[in-house]
Motif scaffolding. Structure first.
Motif, PDB file in Angstrom:
ATOM      1  N   ASN A 113       0.845  -1.199   0.000  1.00 57.80           N
ATOM      2  CA  ASN A 113       0.000   0.000   0.000  1.00 57.80           C
ATOM      3  C   ASN A 113       0.880   1.248   0.000  1.00 57.80           C
ATOM      4  N   ASN A 114       1.554   1.429  -1.104  1.00 61.49           N
ATOM      5  CA  ASN A 114       2.401   2.597  -1.320  1.00 61.49           C
ATOM      6  C   ASN A 114       1.708   3.409  -2.402  1.00 61.49           C
ATOM      7  N   GLU A 115       1.260   4.611  -2.048  1.00 59.46           N
ATOM      8  CA  GLU A 115       0.429   5.397  -2.968  1.00 59.46           C
ATOM      9  C   GLU A 115       1.087   5.594  -4.330  1.00 59.46           C
ATOM     10  N   GLU A 116       2.374   5.894  -4.339  1.00 61.41           N
ATOM     11  CA  GLU A 116       3.075   6.110  -5.605  1.00 61.41           C
ATOM     12  C   GLU A 116       3.113   4.829  -6.447  1.00 61.41           C
ATOM     13  N   LEU A 117       3.433   3.710  -5.793  1.00 60.14           N
ATOM     14  CA  LEU A 117       3.489   2.423  -6.505  1.00 60.14           C
ATOM     15  C   LEU A 117       2.113   2.029  -7.035  1.00 60.14           C
ATOM     16  N   VAL A 118       1.086   2.152  -6.195  1.00 62.48           N
ATOM     17  CA  VAL A 118      -0.277   1.799  -6.600  1.00 62.48           C
ATOM     18  C   VAL A 118      -0.711   2.648  -7.788  1.00 62.48           C
ATOM     19  N   ASN A 119      -0.475   3.953  -7.706  1.00 59.84           N
ATOM     20  CA  ASN A 119      -0.849   4.841  -8.817  1.00 59.84           C
ATOM     21  C   ASN A 119      -0.083   4.503 -10.086  1.00 59.84           C
ATOM     22  N   GLN A 120       1.189   4.165  -9.939  1.00 60.18           N
ATOM     23  CA  GLN A 120       2.003   3.807 -11.107  1.00 60.18           C
ATOM     24  C   GLN A 120       1.469   2.530 -11.769  1.00 60.18           C
ATOM     25  N   ILE A 121       1.143   1.527 -10.974  1.00 58.12           N
ATOM     26  CA  ILE A 121       0.614   0.268 -11.518  1.00 58.12           C
ATOM     27  C   ILE A 121      -0.718   0.516 -12.217  1.00 58.12           C
ATOM     28  N   ILE A 122      -1.631   1.219 -11.551  1.00 60.52           N
ATOM     29  CA  ILE A 122      -2.958   1.458 -12.126  1.00 60.52           C
ATOM     30  C   ILE A 122      -2.856   2.283 -13.404  1.00 60.52           C
ATOM     31  N   THR A 123      -2.086   3.356 -13.363  1.00 60.07           N
ATOM     32  CA  THR A 123      -1.961   4.226 -14.543  1.00 60.07           C
ATOM     33  C   THR A 123      -1.357   3.481 -15.725  1.00 60.07           C
TER      34      THR A 123
END
Length: 166
Positions: free
Chosen positions: A140-150
């Motif tokens: 649950n790392n916001e930057e990692l999650v956003n990178q994966i989703i994007t």
């Protein structure tokens, strides 16, 4: 963008750092095989049979020693109450109970329960929305999650977008 997705997934799943990337990086089946080559990291929820949900196979849940029986029992209890409600109301009206088609309810019950069980472990639940959704657990790392989703949505999002279950 393909490389960005695979690099982000290698951060989320360190065992994949030394693996060769698939030849067809924009092919969902290739991505799925790559993600699951060592462990079950990407699971599928069968919307016609919620018990076929990938919980027992999920490597990350196994690593955390989460009580998979308790998680499954919780899902069964919620789905059972829903089924009973429809069986009482619809038995005379419709031989095919309406709950058989209530995919949104199944989706919410399964994923909300997984989310509840992983909450103490600082993991994020990502779901690829399609007829039979796929799901994976990542840090649950916001930057990692956003990178994966994007990155995922830029490659596959037109047909099967990925979302974070909050």
């Amino acid at each position: 963008m393909h490389k960005t997705l695979y690099q982000a997934l290698q951060v989320a799943f360190p065992e994949l750092k030394e693996t060769e990337l698939p030849d067809e990086q924009d092919n969902f089946e290739s991505l799925m095989l790559w993600l699951n080559q060592f462990y079950s990291n990407l699971q599928q929820l069968n919307m016609m049979d919620y018990r076929q949900n990938g919980i027992a196979e999920c490597h990350r849940l196994q690593q955390l020693n989460i009580d998979l029986d308790e998680l499954s029992n919780q899902i069964d209890a919620e789905m059972g109450a829903f089924y009973e409600m429809y069986e009482e109301d619809d038995q005379e009206i419709d031989p095919e109970p309406a709950h058989a088609y209530d995919f949104e309810f199944t989706y919410n019950v399964v994923f909300n329960n997984i989310k509840l069980f992983i909450e103490p472990y600082d993991l994020a639940l990502l779901v690829i929305e399609q007829e039979s959704p796929y799901w994976l657990l990542v840090p649950n790392n916001e930057e990692l999650v956003n990178q994966i989703i994007t990155a995922f949505n830029e490659i596959f999002g037109n047909e099967e977008p990925m979302v974070l279950i909050d």
